[in-house]
Design a protein around this motif. Sequence first.
Motif, short mmCIF file in Angstrom:
data_model
loop_
_atom_site.label_atom_id
_atom_site.label_comp_id
_atom_site.label_asym_id
_atom_site.label_seq_id
_atom_site.Cartn_x
_atom_site.Cartn_y
_atom_site.Cartn_z
N ALA A 47 0.62 -1.30 0.04
CA ALA A 47 0.01 -0.03 -0.22
C ALA A 47 0.98 1.23 0.23
O ALA A 47 0.49 2.31 -0.81
CB ALA A 47 -0.89 0.02 1.15
N LEU A 50 2.53 1.80 -3.39
CA LEU A 50 1.35 2.34 -4.58
C LEU A 50 1.04 3.65 -4.16
O LEU A 50 0.79 4.47 -5.21
CB LEU A 50 0.31 1.24 -4.17
N ALA A 51 0.88 4.18 -2.88
CA ALA A 51 0.72 5.43 -2.83
C ALA A 51 1.90 6.40 -3.04
O ALA A 51 1.55 7.47 -3.64
CB ALA A 51 0.35 5.68 -1.02
N GLY A 88 -3.70 2.98 -3.03
CA GLY A 88 -2.76 3.04 -1.89
C GLY A 88 -3.51 3.45 -0.50
O GLY A 88 -3.29 2.75 0.37
N ALA A 115 0.88 4.80 4.53
CA ALA A 115 0.41 4.70 3.32
C ALA A 115 -0.90 5.68 2.96
O ALA A 115 -1.19 6.31 1.81
CB ALA A 115 0.04 3.19 2.82
N GLY A 119 -0.89 8.58 0.54
CA GLY A 119 -1.90 8.53 -0.74
C GLY A 119 -2.75 9.57 -0.62
O GLY A 119 -3.03 10.12 -1.59
#
Length: 137
Positions: A47, A50-51, A88, A115, A119
């Motif tokens: 996460a 991704l963020a 995320g 995250a 995000g």
Amino acid sequence: MSVRRLTVVACAVLVAAVALAAPATADAPVAASVTTFGAGRIWAIVAALLALAGAVTGGLALARSKGRTAVGPGRRGAAAALGAAIAGTALGAVVAATASGGLGTGNGLGGAFVAMLVGLAGTVLCALELRRSRRVG
């Protein structure tokens, strides 16, 4: 979706994740070692990455739209970065809500909060770029 609505939704997700996070059990949890990777810790890392990808790509799209470089991803790149940042944030919220125990127990609670914050920052950057690109072109 307007920038205000997007910011309100992102803040609501963050508040809901903190409010719905499972409280620590009555037993004192044993601290996990640094080398122990549980499912919660792995998902928190995913996460956060991704963020972070959404935040970096959104920042680059915002910088390129100001004319600092000749070419840039523009609206399409900002939309993809917005998707990564929101994904995320949502995954971080899920990890925070399902973590059993507090910080330092190896359940990924700290990574989930990181995250969600990264995000949220990525979401704001992408929303600014999308707003700017809508105004320009």
